[in-house]
Design a protein around this motif. Sequence first.
Motif, mmCIF file in Angstrom:
data_model
loop_
_atom_site.group_PDB
_atom_site.id
_atom_site.type_symbol
_atom_site.label_atom_id
_atom_site.label_comp_id
_atom_site.label_asym_id
_atom_site.label_seq_id
_atom_site.Cartn_x
_atom_site.Cartn_y
_atom_site.Cartn_z
ATOM 1 N N ILE A 251 0.855 -1.184 0.000
ATOM 2 C CA ILE A 251 0.000 0.000 0.000
ATOM 3 C C ILE A 251 0.896 1.242 0.000
ATOM 4 O O ILE A 251 0.623 2.233 -0.644
ATOM 5 C CB ILE A 251 -0.919 0.016 1.250
ATOM 6 C CG1 ILE A 251 -1.745 -1.283 1.318
ATOM 7 C CG2 ILE A 251 -1.813 1.240 1.257
ATOM 8 C CD1 ILE A 251 -2.737 -1.457 0.199
ATOM 9 N N THR B 114 -1.843 -4.951 7.579
ATOM 10 C CA THR B 114 -3.285 -4.983 7.743
ATOM 11 C C THR B 114 -3.941 -5.854 6.676
ATOM 12 O O THR B 114 -3.256 -6.584 5.950
ATOM 13 C CB THR B 114 -3.851 -3.535 7.775
ATOM 14 O OG1 THR B 114 -5.217 -3.558 8.159
ATOM 15 C CG2 THR B 114 -3.683 -2.842 6.442
ATOM 16 N N GLY B 115 -5.259 -5.824 6.587
ATOM 17 C CA GLY B 115 -5.981 -6.641 5.616
ATOM 18 C C GLY B 115 -6.642 -7.842 6.272
ATOM 19 O O GLY B 115 -6.403 -8.133 7.440
ATOM 20 N N LYS C 276 -0.367 -11.248 8.835
ATOM 21 C CA LYS C 276 -0.092 -9.924 9.398
ATOM 22 C C LYS C 276 0.833 -10.028 10.614
ATOM 23 O O LYS C 276 1.839 -9.343 10.715
ATOM 24 C CB LYS C 276 -1.400 -9.240 9.827
ATOM 25 C CG LYS C 276 -2.361 -8.979 8.687
ATOM 26 C CD LYS C 276 -3.609 -8.242 9.136
ATOM 27 C CE LYS C 276 -4.565 -9.074 9.964
ATOM 28 N NZ LYS C 276 -5.193 -10.176 9.217
ATOM 29 N N ARG D 106 -6.656 -6.053 11.323
ATOM 30 C CA ARG D 106 -7.621 -5.610 10.316
ATOM 31 C C ARG D 106 -8.145 -4.229 10.642
ATOM 32 O O ARG D 106 -8.070 -3.788 11.766
ATOM 33 C CB ARG D 106 -8.841 -6.541 10.311
ATOM 34 C CG ARG D 106 -8.525 -7.950 9.949
ATOM 35 C CD ARG D 106 -9.685 -8.865 10.305
ATOM 36 N NE ARG D 106 -9.204 -10.240 10.180
ATOM 37 C CZ ARG D 106 -9.841 -11.208 9.544
ATOM 38 N NH1 ARG D 106 -11.020 -10.978 9.027
ATOM 39 N NH2 ARG D 106 -9.312 -12.403 9.445
ATOM 40 N N GLU E 127 -0.848 -4.814 2.835
ATOM 41 C CA GLU E 127 -2.160 -5.423 3.024
ATOM 42 C C GLU E 127 -2.069 -6.900 2.695
ATOM 43 O O GLU E 127 -1.590 -7.279 1.629
ATOM 44 C CB GLU E 127 -3.185 -4.747 2.120
ATOM 45 C CG GLU E 127 -4.596 -5.268 2.385
ATOM 46 C CD GLU E 127 -5.655 -4.539 1.564
ATOM 47 O OE1 GLU E 127 -5.290 -3.735 0.700
ATOM 48 O OE2 GLU E 127 -6.841 -4.797 1.809
ATOM 49 N N THR F 184 -4.084 -10.145 1.823
ATOM 50 C CA THR F 184 -5.391 -10.465 1.273
ATOM 51 C C THR F 184 -5.548 -11.973 1.137
ATOM 52 O O THR F 184 -4.649 -12.643 0.648
ATOM 53 C CB THR F 184 -5.542 -9.831 -0.134
ATOM 54 O OG1 THR F 184 -5.184 -8.460 -0.057
ATOM 55 C CG2 THR F 184 -6.963 -9.957 -0.633
#
Lengths: 201, 201
Positions: A185, B27-28, B33, B166, B181, B183
């Motif tokens: 990101i 994050t994500g 993470k 998250r 991120e 995913t």
Amino acid sequence: MQGTPPVKDEKLTTRQLRHQPRLIVNTGDGKGKSTAAFGMALRGWNQGWSIGVYQFVKSPNWRTGEKAAFAALNEVHEQTGQGGPVEWHAMGAGWTWLRSTKEVDHVAMSKEGWARISEQLANETHDLYVLDEFSYVLANGWLDVDEVLETLRNRPGTQHVVMTGRRMPQQVLDAADLVTEMTKIKHPFDTGAKGQAGIEW
Amino acid sequence: MQGTPPVKDEKLTTRQLRHQPRLIVNTGDGKGKSTAAFGMALRGWNQGWSIGVYQFVKSPNWRTGEKAAFAALNEVHEQTGQGGPVEWHAMGAGWTWLRSTKEVDHVAMSKEGWARISEQLANETHDLYVLDEFSYVLANGWLDVDEVLETLRNRPGTQHVVMTGRRMPQQVLDAADLVTEMTKIKHPFDTGAKGQAGIEW
């Protein structure tokens, strides 16, 4: 999206359901693919698992920190019995079982590495294999993807395999049980910042 | 996308450029993470860094493996001097400095935790702080995001902070130097499979 064939829940005990072999892929252009694989290996270590790490791409600073930490954890295991053993192999002259130290080509080194992994899988040597940057080997055609997947499909017992790297071939994603994509990101290199000791290696 | 103020390259030595404090966010909705944060902490450990881990969300199996492995690495450091020290704090009764063990509410525990972190930041206690699942604390409003970011902005020296979880608030993403991120592309839980010992904890 085939993955591991569906498990007949009613025929397996909870213990068996908790010990299904997993093929795990960390891919994408972001950070964290390898660090997440090594973080997961900490969990395996604490379970007393035997862990085999295979590094397939050369880099000056590659995984220096992780390698030293897992060497220390292997030492803890040998001295106290806590955790599990960790074996670490790096491609090329670093392939510890390679008899010759002369330069060999990528295809030959990849085949050597994969032959070793195949042998270990057949012998159920490890509980967890970390194949770091393995996508490069596959995406570059140094190994045949179908042969690799065939070997993985036929691996006996409960041997987990984690592969990392960008541009993982679609057949591998299809065969995997768990796929996570790491997406950038924001990254300080975007604005010209330098890599940080302890963060980038 | 502000991040750390741009560095005047021409005024800093290479060594200084390699030691800029980083605010890093994983994050994500995908996996990896926290494992990536702990994998990064292995690099820090090998640099001899002092590492402080703060866990902000309760869970029965939380980070058992990582915690045991870092406790072993801390022990290696104490006995041999290799690597760095690791300090591990878990929220609630696990907040090791909390005098009372009676149940306290989330806001009070979050404030206690953040007060401790703020104190350590002011004292430059650690080189790397892992604030695991910290997004929950922020997203739930248990701590004020602006106050947290203000404290981080004013932290002295070269103290790296990694936050995971998250739904990380946008202000944190804006303030961070590096955001990744994770995913989920495919996960065995999707087809009803059970969590695996050594993989999920």
